[in-house]
Design a protein around this motif. Structure first.
Motif, PDB file in Angstrom:
ATOM      1  N   ALA A 196     -19.413   2.377  -1.001  1.00 56.75           N
ATOM      2  CA  ALA A 196     -18.695   1.438  -1.865  1.00 56.75           C
ATOM      3  C   ALA A 196     -18.001   0.372  -1.022  1.00 56.75           C
ATOM      4  O   ALA A 196     -17.987  -0.811  -1.359  1.00 56.75           O
ATOM      5  CB  ALA A 196     -17.670   2.197  -2.717  1.00 56.75           C
ATOM      6  N   LEU A 204     -11.254   3.394  -3.822  1.00 57.04           N
ATOM      7  CA  LEU A 204     -11.864   2.257  -3.139  1.00 57.04           C
ATOM      8  C   LEU A 204     -10.822   1.230  -2.752  1.00 57.04           C
ATOM      9  O   LEU A 204     -10.833   0.698  -1.636  1.00 57.04           O
ATOM     10  CB  LEU A 204     -12.916   1.628  -4.061  1.00 57.04           C
ATOM     11  N   ALA A 205      -9.890   0.958  -3.667  1.00 60.67           N
ATOM     12  CA  ALA A 205      -8.852  -0.036  -3.376  1.00 60.67           C
ATOM     13  C   ALA A 205      -8.035   0.376  -2.165  1.00 60.67           C
ATOM     14  O   ALA A 205      -7.733  -0.433  -1.286  1.00 60.67           O
ATOM     15  CB  ALA A 205      -7.946  -0.210  -4.595  1.00 60.67           C
ATOM     16  N   HIS A 206      -7.688   1.667  -2.109  1.00 63.73           N
ATOM     17  CA  HIS A 206      -6.879   2.128  -0.984  1.00 63.73           C
ATOM     18  C   HIS A 206      -7.638   2.083   0.320  1.00 63.73           C
ATOM     19  O   HIS A 206      -7.109   1.649   1.354  1.00 63.73           O
ATOM     20  CB  HIS A 206      -6.347   3.537  -1.254  1.00 63.73           C
ATOM     21  N   ARG A 233     -14.034 -12.392  -5.616  1.00 63.55           N
ATOM     22  CA  ARG A 233     -14.153 -11.507  -4.462  1.00 63.55           C
ATOM     23  C   ARG A 233     -13.715 -10.096  -4.786  1.00 63.55           C
ATOM     24  O   ARG A 233     -14.145  -9.156  -4.134  1.00 63.55           O
ATOM     25  CB  ARG A 233     -13.309 -12.035  -3.304  1.00 63.55           C
ATOM     26  N   THR A 242     -19.571  -2.654 -10.059  1.00 57.03           N
ATOM     27  CA  THR A 242     -18.361  -1.888 -10.359  1.00 57.03           C
ATOM     28  C   THR A 242     -18.002  -1.077  -9.124  1.00 57.03           C
ATOM     29  O   THR A 242     -18.775  -0.998  -8.175  1.00 57.03           O
ATOM     30  CB  THR A 242     -18.570  -0.906 -11.518  1.00 57.03           C
ATOM     31  N   SER A 243     -16.845  -0.434  -9.187  1.00 65.82           N
ATOM     32  CA  SER A 243     -16.412   0.354  -8.033  1.00 65.82           C
ATOM     33  C   SER A 243     -17.221   1.644  -7.916  1.00 65.82           C
ATOM     34  O   SER A 243     -17.181   2.309  -6.885  1.00 65.82           O
ATOM     35  CB  SER A 243     -14.930   0.672  -8.134  1.00 65.82           C
ATOM     36  N   PHE A 276     -18.576  -3.585  -1.184  1.00 65.64           N
ATOM     37  CA  PHE A 276     -17.490  -4.512  -1.450  1.00 65.64           C
ATOM     38  C   PHE A 276     -17.414  -5.593  -0.392  1.00 65.64           C
ATOM     39  O   PHE A 276     -17.220  -6.778  -0.695  1.00 65.64           O
ATOM     40  CB  PHE A 276     -16.162  -3.754  -1.521  1.00 65.64           C
ATOM     41  N   VAL A 281       0.836  -1.204   0.000  1.00 67.32           N
ATOM     42  CA  VAL A 281       0.000   0.000   0.000  1.00 67.32           C
ATOM     43  C   VAL A 281       0.865   1.247   0.000  1.00 67.32           C
ATOM     44  O   VAL A 281       0.550   2.240  -0.660  1.00 67.32           O
ATOM     45  CB  VAL A 281      -0.950  -0.010   1.211  1.00 67.32           C
ATOM     46  N   CYS A 297     -12.092   3.649  -8.452  1.00 74.39           N
ATOM     47  CA  CYS A 297     -11.522   2.318  -8.263  1.00 74.39           C
ATOM     48  C   CYS A 297     -10.295   2.390  -7.377  1.00 74.39           C
ATOM     49  O   CYS A 297     -10.152   1.638  -6.407  1.00 74.39           O
ATOM     50  CB  CYS A 297     -11.163   1.773  -9.650  1.00 74.39           C
ATOM     51  N   LEU A 298      -9.420   3.333  -7.690  1.00 75.13           N
ATOM     52  CA  LEU A 298      -8.191   3.501  -6.913  1.00 75.13           C
ATOM     53  C   LEU A 298      -8.504   3.883  -5.477  1.00 75.13           C
ATOM     54  O   LEU A 298      -7.971   3.303  -4.520  1.00 75.13           O
ATOM     55  CB  LEU A 298      -7.341   4.590  -7.569  1.00 75.13           C
ATOM     56  N   ARG A 345      -8.564  -3.433   5.531  1.00 74.53           N
ATOM     57  CA  ARG A 345      -7.995  -4.762   5.702  1.00 74.53           C
ATOM     58  C   ARG A 345      -6.870  -4.752   6.706  1.00 74.53           C
ATOM     59  O   ARG A 345      -6.705  -5.655   7.509  1.00 74.53           O
ATOM     60  CB  ARG A 345      -7.414  -5.261   4.380  1.00 74.53           C
ATOM     61  N   ILE A 402      -0.866   1.879  -9.681  1.00 75.59           N
ATOM     62  CA  ILE A 402      -0.955   0.585  -9.002  1.00 75.59           C
ATOM     63  C   ILE A 402      -2.231   0.581  -8.168  1.00 75.59           C
ATOM     64  O   ILE A 402      -2.467   1.490  -7.378  1.00 75.59           O
ATOM     65  CB  ILE A 402       0.242   0.346  -8.069  1.00 75.59           C
ATOM     66  N   VAL A 403      -3.053  -0.454  -8.343  1.00 78.26           N
ATOM     67  CA  VAL A 403      -4.265  -0.609  -7.539  1.00 78.26           C
ATOM     68  C   VAL A 403      -4.009  -1.760  -6.569  1.00 78.26           C
ATOM     69  O   VAL A 403      -3.889  -2.914  -7.002  1.00 78.26           O
ATOM     70  CB  VAL A 403      -5.480  -0.932  -8.428  1.00 78.26           C
ATOM     71  N   PRO A 404      -3.912  -1.483  -5.281  1.00 76.32           N
ATOM     72  CA  PRO A 404      -3.633  -2.572  -4.341  1.00 76.32           C
ATOM     73  C   PRO A 404      -4.897  -3.370  -4.039  1.00 76.32           C
ATOM     74  O   PRO A 404      -5.932  -2.794  -3.712  1.00 76.32           O
ATOM     75  CB  PRO A 404      -3.145  -1.836  -3.095  1.00 76.32           C
ATOM     76  N   VAL A 405      -4.816  -4.666  -4.134  1.00 78.71           N
ATOM     77  CA  VAL A 405      -5.964  -5.529  -3.839  1.00 78.71           C
ATOM     78  C   VAL A 405      -5.504  -6.522  -2.778  1.00 78.71           C
ATOM     79  O   VAL A 405      -4.758  -7.456  -3.079  1.00 78.71           O
ATOM     80  CB  VAL A 405      -6.434  -6.283  -5.099  1.00 78.71           C
ATOM     81  N   LEU A 406      -5.931  -6.302  -1.550  1.00 76.63           N
ATOM     82  CA  LEU A 406      -5.445  -7.164  -0.477  1.00 76.63           C
ATOM     83  C   LEU A 406      -6.419  -8.320  -0.291  1.00 76.63           C
ATOM     84  O   LEU A 406      -7.130  -8.402   0.706  1.00 76.63           O
ATOM     85  CB  LEU A 406      -5.299  -6.359   0.814  1.00 76.63           C
ATOM     86  N   PHE A 426     -22.815   4.626  -6.092  1.00 72.53           N
ATOM     87  CA  PHE A 426     -22.458   4.758  -4.688  1.00 72.53           C
ATOM     88  C   PHE A 426     -22.260   6.233  -4.377  1.00 72.53           C
ATOM     89  O   PHE A 426     -21.564   6.932  -5.086  1.00 72.53           O
ATOM     90  CB  PHE A 426     -21.162   4.009  -4.388  1.00 72.53           C
ATOM     91  N   ARG A 468     -13.867  -8.753  -7.901  1.00 71.82           N
ATOM     92  CA  ARG A 468     -14.303  -8.400  -9.256  1.00 71.82           C
ATOM     93  C   ARG A 468     -14.748  -6.957  -9.349  1.00 71.82           C
ATOM     94  O   ARG A 468     -14.788  -6.381 -10.441  1.00 71.82           O
ATOM     95  CB  ARG A 468     -15.414  -9.323  -9.718  1.00 71.82           C
ATOM     96  N   MET A 469     -15.088  -6.376  -8.214  1.00 71.77           N
ATOM     97  CA  MET A 469     -15.536  -4.990  -8.256  1.00 71.77           C
ATOM     98  C   MET A 469     -14.399  -4.029  -8.562  1.00 71.77           C
ATOM     99  O   MET A 469     -14.611  -2.928  -9.029  1.00 71.77           O
ATOM    100  CB  MET A 469     -16.112  -4.622  -6.891  1.00 71.77           C
ATOM    101  N   LEU A 470     -13.174  -4.459  -8.243  1.00 64.57           N
ATOM    102  CA  LEU A 470     -12.049  -3.530  -8.377  1.00 64.57           C
ATOM    103  C   LEU A 470     -11.309  -3.665  -9.702  1.00 64.57           C
ATOM    104  O   LEU A 470     -10.626  -2.739 -10.118  1.00 64.57           O
ATOM    105  CB  LEU A 470     -11.039  -3.775  -7.262  1.00 64.57           C
ATOM    106  N   LEU A 520     -10.095   0.177   1.015  1.00 63.32           N
ATOM    107  CA  LEU A 520     -10.270  -1.225   1.342  1.00 63.32           C
ATOM    108  C   LEU A 520      -9.020  -1.797   1.988  1.00 63.32           C
ATOM    109  O   LEU A 520      -9.087  -2.535   2.966  1.00 63.32           O
ATOM    110  CB  LEU A 520     -10.548  -2.014   0.065  1.00 63.32           C
ATOM    111  N   SER A 521      -7.876  -1.471   1.401  1.00 65.01           N
ATOM    112  CA  SER A 521      -6.640  -2.036   1.942  1.00 65.01           C
ATOM    113  C   SER A 521      -6.402  -1.517   3.343  1.00 65.01           C
ATOM    114  O   SER A 521      -5.950  -2.263   4.208  1.00 65.01           O
ATOM    115  CB  SER A 521      -5.454  -1.724   1.032  1.00 65.01           C
ATOM    116  N   ARG A 522      -6.763  -0.256   3.550  1.00 67.38           N
ATOM    117  CA  ARG A 522      -6.590   0.266   4.904  1.00 67.38           C
ATOM    118  C   ARG A 522      -7.528  -0.452   5.856  1.00 67.38           C
ATOM    119  O   ARG A 522      -7.172  -0.780   6.990  1.00 67.38           O
ATOM    120  CB  ARG A 522      -6.875   1.759   4.929  1.00 67.38           C
TER     121      ARG A 522
END
Lengths: 266, 529
Positions: free
Chosen positions: B56, B142-144, A176, B7-8, B60, A155, B139-140, B150, A164-168, B50, A178-180, B146-148
């Protein structure tokens, strides 16, 4: 322990660099003396987006997307005059299987500028950062990594690099995330799992476009069943419409590892 | 047939326009080759956007677990129920849940997979009203987030706060001290006696703030700040003070300084409380073991909790005493026994003799506590409390003499040695003066001469003794030698061999014989001495 830590840190760093240097030297023949540093230069590699740094030691390099920053302590070199000054980051094949594959002689590396890449097994983001360098700001890298420890580093890398899109998430369940993730051109699978082919196939069916390419790293651990295991994985790949086109070993950089490159649904 | 595509940016529900094409699974991909073609086969029926990242995120999480979240439920109810068409979903599990909860028939098949692939490849073109850039940005983002989520990123666990707070505390202390000294000196011109009467700095400032000019002391009430006698003393001193007169302006400025001092003092107490809270939140076990201040200093010294956790327990023991450590290592002397850990309460309450032992034991358990805090998932201090109790028990047993030995089987009684006065004459060892590399092993001439002198003196002493013995009884020399020898043996300092001495005594002096041994190594010379 500032002095001790400094010494230890310096020693650690020096050790890593020394290993890399020896590795690169070994690739070209042992006992080769260091060339006198005339003028360090960077020339393009056969693969688009990859470069070769020629200095005291030769190294693989990629153009730094975020100049001025090292991602995992790798060496950065700046070449060029005035407006054409460019910064490159050297790519350590001992740390990165992709670099090892390139140096091992991969015929066609489909990771190129503007490509969209799905990278399974991103770990701390060392290799992913180089992929991000290659695909450039118009490309995209989806980095999948389930471990929180490594994910934390990832991250951090992703924060600096907007491509870069992080997918954890666990790569075994592509639905799981697929949304991203959108459709990608290249799938790279460097997961430390006993069934990389199956994981690659699941992800390919979900996200890899028709005619897209893949690169799967397979570890043939036990010496006895190595060939059989590899063959089984290849069979699985073929069954899932992932046609292998190239296969190479990652020696001398990694032991018991092979990399399979191919095309999907051509 | 309807298709649910997540989708995101939001939920998209597509309607399949041409169901016949679905029959040919293998050529379905051709229909999605271009955005125009794609729009001919599926059409966006409804798009539920969303509102923000939180929504979002919720969507997810639900998707990941294969469940329906409220928003999806609403959308499905609204759209799909009316349409009375089956719904194609990417996840079979989700399909099952939808069927169960909303009684909608869901489809999941290879055809659906192909459909999904097609839609995904033409996502931008099929969802009008959503810019591709917006999509990728969302998308970006949301990904960030989400990772946080997580990584369970909690702002509480940031140890940078500790490092900064403790540095600030030290800075504040220094500044406060400077200001107070200045205040005392400045006001001392006007009323020097107050400084001698009131030793506490904060009280001094508060007193000053209340009264100001010396003349007001008689009328002012300082009962809240000072006890009765002191107040009387102050008032008396104010009458007969030696200080100069000062104007209003001057007093004004001094008062400003005073106010500053008081504010900073108060802030310091606040900061200390804050530090205590943070320490308890971030590293509860360490706090229990060594206390907040010492714990915070250890973390600050190492740079971060994680760095501190990487250190060995022996390093934790002498963290903060690096100068002494390396000096001792270079001159090959005893290394320090404690660093920052010296200020821990456990080490403070032991007798000086046992401080070293306790410091080592404490460092060992503290290292464990540090690692537990840095890498452990839960943040309870149970482990720290337990270890501290253990250490306290050991401390008690150490303090009480005559109790079982700690090491070994624990059954032997600790031996207390008989008290013998050993006079230690400490001389200054200049080897620790310079940390430059030591000079060559060549000994200087003075050193050699000095050593010779010492040996000569000792030899002369023994010579006299031997002579005395010999004069007494010439015949029984051999027998006499042994008692002399025995005497010599008792005297630990003199190991000079008896036989060569008595042999060589008539002919040569020992002063000449020992130079022959000069060439032996220095260590051996020491033992001979």
């Amino acid at each position: 322990m500032k002095p001790a830590a400094g010494a230890r840190g310096g020693g650690g760093g020096g050790r890593a660099r020394g290993r890399g240097a020896r590795g690169r030297g070994a690739g070209r023949g042992r006992g080769r003396r260091r060339r006198a540093v005339a003028a360090a230069s960077v020339e393009p590699h056969r693969h688009e987006g990859v470069f070769v740094y020629r200095g005291a030691e030769d190294a693989l390099a990629t153009r730094n997307l975020v100049p001025g920053q090292s991602v995992y302590g790798e060496r950065r070199v700046t070449v060029g005059e005035g407006g054409a000054r460019r910064e490159y980051r050297t790519w350590d094949p001992f740390r990165s299987k992709l670099a090892a594959a390139i140096l091992g002689g991969a015929e066609r590396l489909h990771i190129r500028p503007r490509a969209r890449v799905l990278y399974l097994g991103a770990a701390s983001g060392a290799t992913v950062s180089h992929v991000s360098d290659i695909v450039g700001p118009q490309g995209l890298v989806y980095a999948v990594e389930p471990s929180p420890r490594a994910g934390r580093e990832l991250v951090g890398v992703a924060r600096r690099r907007p491509n870069i899109v992080p997918v954890l998430e666990d790569a075994r369940h592509p639905l799981r995330y697929r949304m991203l993730v959108g459709m990608v051109d290249v799938l790279v699978a460097d997961v430390a799992q006993p069934d990389p082919a199956r994981i690659a196939a699941l992800n390919a069916h979900a996200f890899l476009r028709r005619g897209g390419h893949f690169l799967v790293s397979i570890r043939a651990s036990a010496a006895a069943g190595a060939a059989a295991a590899l063959a089984a994985e290849l069979r699985l790949l073929r069954r899932e419409d992932l046609r292998p086109q190239e296969q190479l070993t990652l020696e001398p950089y990694e032991r018991h590892h092979a990399v399979v490159l191919g095309v999907y649904r051509a | 047939m309807l298709v649910l595509f997540e989708t995101s940016v939001g939920y998209a529900i597509f309607k399949v326009l041409n169901e016949k094409k679905l029959q040919e699974v293998d050529s379905l991909w051709k229909e999605f080759e271009t955005p125009e073609k794609a729009n001919k086969i599926v059409k966006l029926k409804h798009f539920e956007k969303f509102q923000d990242t939180a929504e979002a995120l919720a969507a997810f999480t639900a998707l990941m677990e294969g469940k329906m979240n409220k928003q999806l439920k609403k959308v499905l109810k609204k759209i799909v129920k009316e349409a009375h068409e089956p719904l194609a979903v990417a996840d079979a599990k989700l399909g099952g849940v939808i069927k169960e909860k909303l009684n909608l028939s869901c489809i999941h098949s290879p055809v659906v997979n192909e459909l999904m692939r097609g839609i995904r490849s033409q996502m931008d073109g099929l969802i009008p009203g959503v810019e591709p850039r917006e999509m990728s940005a969302m998308c970006l983002g949301l990904a960030h987030s989400l990772s946080r989520y997580r990584l369970k990123f909690s702002a509480d666990k940031v140890d940078t706060m500790i490092v900064q707070a403790i540095s600030l505390l030290d800075d504040l202390d220094k500044e406060l001290n400077n200001y107070i000294m200045r205040c005392r000196e400045w006001y001392g011109w006007h009323f020097p006696e107050l400084g001698k009467i009131i030793s506490d700095n904060l009280t001094y400032c508060k007193c000053l703030q209340k009264v100001g000019d010396r003349r007001n002391y008689a009328s002012a009430t300082l009962s809240e700040l000072l006890p009765e006698e002191v107040e009387a003393e102050v008032k008396a001193a104010a009458e007969i003070s030696m200080g100069t007169e000062v104007s209003e302006e001057d007093i004004c400025n001094i008062l400003h300084l005073c106010t500053q001092v008081i504010e900073i003092s108060e802030y310091r107490t606040q900061l200390y409380e804050y530090l205590q809270n943070r320490m308890m939140a971030i590293a509860p076990n360490v706090t229990v073991m060594v206390g907040e201040l010492v714990g915070a200093r250890l973390i600050a010294h190492a740079g971060s909790l994680l760095n501190l956790a990487k250190h060995a327990a022996s390093t934790v023991q002498i963290l903060g005493a690096e100068k002494a450590l390396f000096r001792a290592l270079k001159s090959r002397r005893d290394t320090p026994k404690y660093g920052l850990i010296y200020h821990a309460s456990l080490v403070g309450q032991t007798s000086p003799k046992n401080k070293g032992k306790i410091s080592r034991m404490l460092a060992a358990k503290t290292a464990l506590a540090i690692r537990y805090d840095a890498f452990g998932e839960d943040s309870s201090s149970a482990m720290g409390v337990e270890n501290r109790a253990k250490l306290e028990a050991r401390l008690r047993s150490l303090e009480d003499r005559g109790i079982r030995k700690i090491s070994g089987s624990g059954k032997a009684l600790a031996r207390a040695e008989k008290y013998e006065h050993k006079s230690e004459v400490k001389t200054y060892d200049p080897s620790g003066d310079s940390t430059l590399p030591t000079c060559s092993k060549k000994r200087k001439i003075e050193e050699v001469d000095k050593e010779d002198e010492v040996i000569e003196k000792k030899a002369k002493k023994s010579k006299i003794k031997v002579k005395a013995e010999e004069e007494e009884e010439n015949v029984l020399i051999v027998e006499e030698e042994t008692p002399v020898k025995k005497k010599k043996k008792k005297d630990k300092k003199k190991h000079i061999k008896e036989e060569p001495l008595s042999e060589e005594e008539p002919c040569t002096s020992t002063a000449i014989s020992t130079p022959e041994k000069k060439k032996k190594k220095k260590k051996k010379r020491d033992t001979e001495d």
